[in-house]
Write a protein that holds these residues in place. Structure first.
Motif, PDB file in Angstrom:
ATOM      1  N   TYR A 178      24.201  -8.592   0.787  1.00 38.06           N
ATOM      2  CA  TYR A 178      24.250  -7.588  -0.646  1.00 38.06           C
ATOM      3  C   TYR A 178      25.461  -7.463  -0.968  1.00 38.06           C
ATOM      4  N   ALA A 179      26.368  -7.917  -1.968  1.00 36.52           N
ATOM      5  CA  ALA A 179      27.603  -7.884  -2.309  1.00 36.52           C
ATOM      6  C   ALA A 179      27.779  -6.649  -2.970  1.00 36.52           C
ATOM      7  N   TRP A 180      29.091  -6.436  -2.903  1.00 37.18           N
ATOM      8  CA  TRP A 180      29.787  -5.066  -3.565  1.00 37.18           C
ATOM      9  C   TRP A 180      29.256  -4.739  -5.027  1.00 37.18           C
ATOM     10  N   ASP A 181      29.612  -5.818  -5.980  1.00 32.54           N
ATOM     11  CA  ASP A 181      29.636  -5.468  -7.201  1.00 32.54           C
ATOM     12  C   ASP A 181      28.057  -5.664  -7.628  1.00 32.54           C
ATOM     13  N   GLU A 182      27.226  -6.306  -6.803  1.00 33.75           N
ATOM     14  CA  GLU A 182      25.687  -6.310  -7.309  1.00 33.75           C
ATOM     15  C   GLU A 182      25.065  -5.045  -7.101  1.00 33.75           C
ATOM     16  N   ALA A 183      25.533  -4.022  -6.362  1.00 35.79           N
ATOM     17  CA  ALA A 183      25.093  -2.719  -6.565  1.00 35.79           C
ATOM     18  C   ALA A 183      25.311  -2.016  -7.631  1.00 35.79           C
ATOM     19  N   TYR A 184      26.656  -2.306  -8.237  1.00 36.58           N
ATOM     20  CA  TYR A 184      26.996  -1.760  -9.625  1.00 36.58           C
ATOM     21  C   TYR A 184      26.033  -2.100 -10.536  1.00 36.58           C
ATOM     22  N   LEU A 224      23.760   7.011   9.275  1.00 35.70           N
ATOM     23  CA  LEU A 224      24.834   6.181   9.464  1.00 35.70           C
ATOM     24  C   LEU A 224      25.647   6.108   8.183  1.00 35.70           C
ATOM     25  N   ASP A 225      27.015   5.806   8.381  1.00 36.36           N
ATOM     26  CA  ASP A 225      27.950   6.012   7.202  1.00 36.36           C
ATOM     27  C   ASP A 225      28.746   4.731   7.219  1.00 36.36           C
ATOM     28  N   PRO A 226      28.782   3.882   5.850  1.00 33.72           N
ATOM     29  CA  PRO A 226      29.374   2.548   5.875  1.00 33.72           C
ATOM     30  C   PRO A 226      31.003   2.892   5.708  1.00 33.72           C
ATOM     31  N   LEU A 227      31.760   2.145   6.194  1.00 30.99           N
ATOM     32  CA  LEU A 227      33.294   2.113   6.055  1.00 30.99           C
ATOM     33  C   LEU A 227      33.509   0.753   5.457  1.00 30.99           C
ATOM     34  N   ALA A 228      34.412   0.768   4.260  1.00 29.65           N
ATOM     35  CA  ALA A 228      34.908  -0.488   3.519  1.00 29.65           C
ATOM     36  C   ALA A 228      33.791  -1.162   2.883  1.00 29.65           C
ATOM     37  N   ILE A 229      32.655  -0.538   3.020  1.00 31.66           N
ATOM     38  CA  ILE A 229      31.331  -1.179   2.209  1.00 31.66           C
ATOM     39  C   ILE A 229      30.845  -0.069   1.185  1.00 31.66           C
ATOM     40  N   HIS A 230      30.238  -0.644   0.078  1.00 31.32           N
ATOM     41  CA  HIS A 230      29.889   0.258  -1.044  1.00 31.32           C
ATOM     42  C   HIS A 230      28.617   1.021  -0.289  1.00 31.32           C
ATOM     43  N   GLU A 231      28.594   2.319  -0.247  1.00 32.43           N
ATOM     44  CA  GLU A 231      27.325   2.774   0.125  1.00 32.43           C
ATOM     45  C   GLU A 231      26.108   2.671  -0.733  1.00 32.43           C
ATOM     46  N   LEU A 232      26.417   2.488  -1.881  1.00 33.60           N
ATOM     47  CA  LEU A 232      25.222   2.122  -2.966  1.00 33.60           C
ATOM     48  C   LEU A 232      24.613   0.862  -2.298  1.00 33.60           C
ATOM     49  N   CYS A 233      25.003   0.096  -1.846  1.00 30.49           N
ATOM     50  CA  CYS A 233      24.438  -1.147  -1.278  1.00 30.49           C
ATOM     51  C   CYS A 233      23.319  -0.864  -0.366  1.00 30.49           C
ATOM     52  N   LEU A 234      23.637  -0.077   0.722  1.00 30.38           N
ATOM     53  CA  LEU A 234      22.811   0.309   1.787  1.00 30.38           C
ATOM     54  C   LEU A 234      21.599   1.310   0.969  1.00 30.38           C
ATOM     55  N   GLN A 235      22.036   1.983   0.036  1.00 37.05           N
ATOM     56  CA  GLN A 235      20.917   3.092  -0.521  1.00 37.05           C
ATOM     57  C   GLN A 235      19.887   1.996  -1.363  1.00 37.05           C
ATOM     58  N   HIS A 236      20.247   1.006  -1.989  1.00 37.79           N
ATOM     59  CA  HIS A 236      19.393   0.013  -2.702  1.00 37.79           C
ATOM     60  C   HIS A 236      18.494  -0.622  -1.529  1.00 37.79           C
TER      61      HIS A 236
END
Length: 837
Positions: A330-336, A746-758
């Motif tokens: 799941y890519a960064w901008d897809e969460a946006y 769990l905390d993401p680093l250098a990853i969009h946190e919104l990706c994990l939430q979705h």
């Protein structure tokens, strides 16, 4: 007019003929029409040419370096004949393919020794499909010739298969190796003298008194035009309306004005009046019988193959993306874009239901989120997600339109390449594009890049056809509007189109330009409802946002750029292009660039693709342009680079054929077989190398680097960003996360946190895992995006203080890792020194 180089001159001799009528006809006005004249025999040989000249009086057209005003002589086909192999030269008949032999047929005469005539025949064979030379007179042409209809403009057009050039000697002198003579109906004129006082005319190596009365005029070759009627004042050529015929392409009925030349022995020359508009015409010279073989109907299976190639590419492109979705994270901008896409689809549903959602408040609710990006991608992904509304299908549905657009992009690339160079180079260009790992990887993600590529290709494709069709010009304007409603990059596309059109189609692109300036903004506003309440103010707000866009962090050449520091260097786009295209495709690209740049006036379509790619890379290299995320921000340049690989394919096939001829291969069947094997080898090499790279790097194709960078290992050593978009957050990583104890944080680093939430919202991560929140955290998930590394990331990467639960590598290079941290981590990372740019 500046003096041209000696190698760029064409020696031409006008030998004008006439009967009793002194009228010049339409030719005198420069319209390119053929003059009305009495019927004369077809100049099928030297004897018939002499017979044709019997009814007229030779005259000299102009002094050296001059032309008669309005002289515009079309020659639609030529082949030399050896009927007269003496020192006086040989003639070549010229006919119009639109009908039988007519009174206005013209003739060439190549003058020179027999060896030079053989060389002329070889040049005709070596220059297939290049039937046009646009010539401009060299010297002062400001004085009207006696009896001319008006002042001379020093220009005329010649449409011929081949011409004689001058060879430059080491001392700087030039030696003419032959000259080009033409005949046409003209009134007789007295002899004139040239600039130096010598009699105007003569031949390169002497000749008869009649020959001496002809003028030898130097010309500068400045353009190329295969089919269009001659017009004066052209500097560059018009783009070709159809691709050149090839021995293995699908057979289609030619246009009435298209020339078809069959180089056959002259044992049975046809009658002068029994040639039809579409019949094969035997040539006149046994010396050119071994030239390029005539096109014969291929088997029905081959015809179906080429006829259905657009559909095949569409299905292959779509299927290859859909079938390889597994493993694509799941890519960064897809969460946006997820929530805005759903709201855009909801707004469309309300409109279809008849509800009033057109006021400012409703539009802000549905379109206000992420309004810095236009509407096309939101609508496409949102409609697909509403059609497949199951939570676990959301990611797949969100990406479904991208797979379709990827297949359609392959379709357009093939059609544009076929239009420029033929079906095999077009297919090679499409395959090069499809097997570029970075391009193929981006086709899997529901972001702006794949729609932007497809929307960028549409105006370019329509612009070519819009030069001759108002309907296609209107399509170009509409396509440009949809491009503007896709991403801000579309604002720069008219620049290369207008530059190219002003050079190659100066008198025909006004419809395209008018449509783009009028229909483009209209359809942009219509396709983007967020602009409706206040179009001007909101458009300015949109432009200001991107003008002030931050320089996102990037790791390049061993250091960090952006995020308060200096922007990445200007050569970053060029470097990334060089190290992210497979080596075989890169070699074809270099060969195609050399072919186009060597004689751009003979490669109008190649010049268009080169112009588009050059402008896009120039914009990406400007000081204020953001540069990060690998090749993502200038991804639309890759289809035009792939099209230039098509030009490299053509050049490779031509080099192979010329090498075979030098080795003595002259049999048409063997040459045709050689072309087929060469084309098949090129396509096979490109396809195998690209597919091998895709298989080797899947599902981490955005981390691909070619052999010039040493692969991903060499790229890591040289300081490139090996992963950047979170695409490594795939099913394997989610499986490892779901194996963590219930209640873990769990905390993401250098990853969009919104990706994990979705992903957790869709049920792909179990609800018992707490994502984010307040520290401390039991686990940290670190993406090895070194451009985003700060002290917390550096506390984990490359250290053994905190245990690694799981690490995912590609060819030994770590991409993402899961660490067990806890409260000790929150005490450790603040003790590290701040990072320096």
């Amino acid at each position: 007019m500046p003096e041209p180089s000696k190698r760029n001159r064409l020696k031409a001799t006008h030998r004008m003929q006439t009967n009793s009528s002194p009228q010049r006809g339409p030719m005198a006005t420069g319209g390119g029409a053929k003059p009305a004249a009495a019927a004369k025999p077809a100049p099928d040989s030297a004897e018939s040419l002499s017979a044709a000249q019997a009814g007229g009086v030779e005259r000299e057209s102009a002094a050296p370096g001059e032309l008669i005003a309005g002289d515009s002589i079309p020659f639609n086909a030529v082949a030399p004949t050896r009927a007269d192999a003496g020192e006086s030269g040989a003639t070549a008949a010229v006919r119009d393919a639109a009908g039988p032999a007519a009174a206005d047929d013209q003739a060439f005469e190549f003058r020179g020794t027999p060896s030079e005539l053989d060389q002329a025949a070889e040049e005709i064979e070596a220059a297939p499909r290049e039937k046009g030379l646009l010539a401009r007179g060299v010297g002062d042409a400001s004085t009207p010739a006696p009896g001319a209809a008006g002042p001379m403009d020093g220009s005329a057009e010649f449409t011929a298969v081949a011409a004689r050039w001058e060879d430059e000697k080491p001392g700087g002198e030039s030696e003419p190796r032959g000259s080009l003579k033409t005949t046409k109906s003209e009134p007789a004129r007295p002899a004139r003298t040239g600039k130096a006082g010598a009699p105007a005319g003569g031949t390169p190596s002497g000749g008869t008194p009649a020959d001496a009365a002809s003028a030898v005029v130097p010309f500068e070759i400045v353009g190329f035009d295969e089919e269009r009627p001659p017009e004066q004042g052209r500097i560059f050529a018009e783009p070709l309306p159809e691709p050149p015929p090839q021995p293995f392409e699908i057979v289609r009925q030619p246009h009435p004005s298209r020339i078809r030349i069959d180089f056959s022995p002259a044992a049975n020359p046809p009658a002068a009046t029994d040639w039809g508009a579409h019949e094969e015409r035997p040539a006149m010279a046994p010396s050119v019988a071994a030239a390029r073989p005539a096109v014969s109907p291929p088997p029905l299976v081959v015809r179906f193959f080429w006829g259905f190639m657009p559909l095949i590419l569409l299905l292959v492109g779509y299927g290859s993306v859909v079938l390889t979705q597994k493993g694509m994270g799941y890519a960064w901008d897809e969460a946006y874009y997820y929530e805005p896409a759903l709201k855009a689809a909801d707004w469309l549903v309300e409109v279809l239901r008849g509800n009033n959602v057109f006021d400012r408040a409703a539009i802000d609710v549905y379109w206000g989120e992420r309004h810095e990006h236009p509407s096309i991608q939101k609508l496409l992904s949102g409609i697909a997600m509403r059609a497949f509304s199951a939570p676990k299908n959301q990611l797949w549905a969100m990406r479904l339109p991208m797979a379709i657009l990827f297949g359609l992009s392959l379709n357009l690339i093939y059609l544009m390449g076929r239009r420029a160079w033929g079906p095999v180079p077009g297919l090679a260009a499409a395959l090069v594009y499809a097997t570029m790992p970075r391009v193929f990887g981006h086709a899997h993600f529901a972001s702006l890049e794949t729609p932007l590529i497809f929307m960028s290709l549409q105006p370019v494709c329509g612009f070519q056809r819009g030069l001759d069709s108002p309907l296609w010009a209107a399509f170009t304007g509409i396509a440009f509007g949809l491009l503007l409603a896709t991403k801000i990059n579309g604002f720069f596309l008219p620049v290369p189109l207008v530059i190219w059109a002003h050079l190659y189609a100066r008198r025909r692109y006004v419809n395209n330009l008018f449509a783009m300036l009028t229909l483009g903004p209209v359809f942009m506003v219509l396709a983007w409802p967020w602009l409706w309440p206040d179009p001007v103010v909101r458009l300015l707000e949109y432009l200001r946002f991107h003008a002030e866009h931050q320089q996102t962090a990037l790791f390049f050449l061993g250091r960090k750029w952006g995020y308060g520091g200096a922007n990445a260097p200007w050569f970053y786009p060029l470097t990334m292009v060089a190290v992210t295209i497979p080596v075989g495709a890169l070699a074809l690209l270099v060969l195609g660039l050399a072919k186009v740049l060597h004689r751009p006036h003979r490669q109008p379509m190649g010049a268009l693709f080169l112009c588009c790619a050059a402008v896009m890379l120039t914009v990406a290299s400007l000081p204020s342009t953001p540069r990060y995320d690998g090749v993502r921000l200038f991804l639309p340049v890759f289809p035009f680079l792939a099209l230039l690989c098509g030009a490299g394919t053509v050049e490779m096939m031509s080099l192979t054929e010329r090498a075979a001829r030098r080795l003595g291969v002259a049999d048409p069947v063997r040459l045709r077989r050689l072309w087929r094997w060469t084309a098949s080898a090129i396509v096979a090499v490109v396809l195998l190398e690209g597919v091998a790279a895709l298989v080797r790097y899947h599902p981490y194709t955005l981390s691909y680097f070619n052999a010039l960078a040493g692969g991903i290992r060499g790229a890591e050593r040289r300081g490139f960003e090996v992963t950047y978009w979170g695409e490594a957050l795939n099913e394997d990583v989610l499986t490892a996360i779901n194996e963590l104890p219930d209640g873990s944080s769990l905390d993401p680093l250098a990853i969009h946190e919104l990706c994990l939430q979705h992903l957790q919202e869709w049920g792909l991560i179990k609800e018992e895992i707490r994502i984010g929140g307040r520290p401390p955290y039991d686990y940290h998930l670190l993406l090895m995006r070194r451009g985003f590394f700060t002290r917390p990331e550096m506390a984990l990467a490359g250290r053994t203080i905190f245990p690694v639960v799981r690490e995912w590598r590609l060819m030994g290079v770590p991409l993402i890792a899961l660490y067990k941290t806890g409260p000790p981590f929150e005490k450790f990372w603040p003790t590290l020194p701040p990072l320096q740019h």
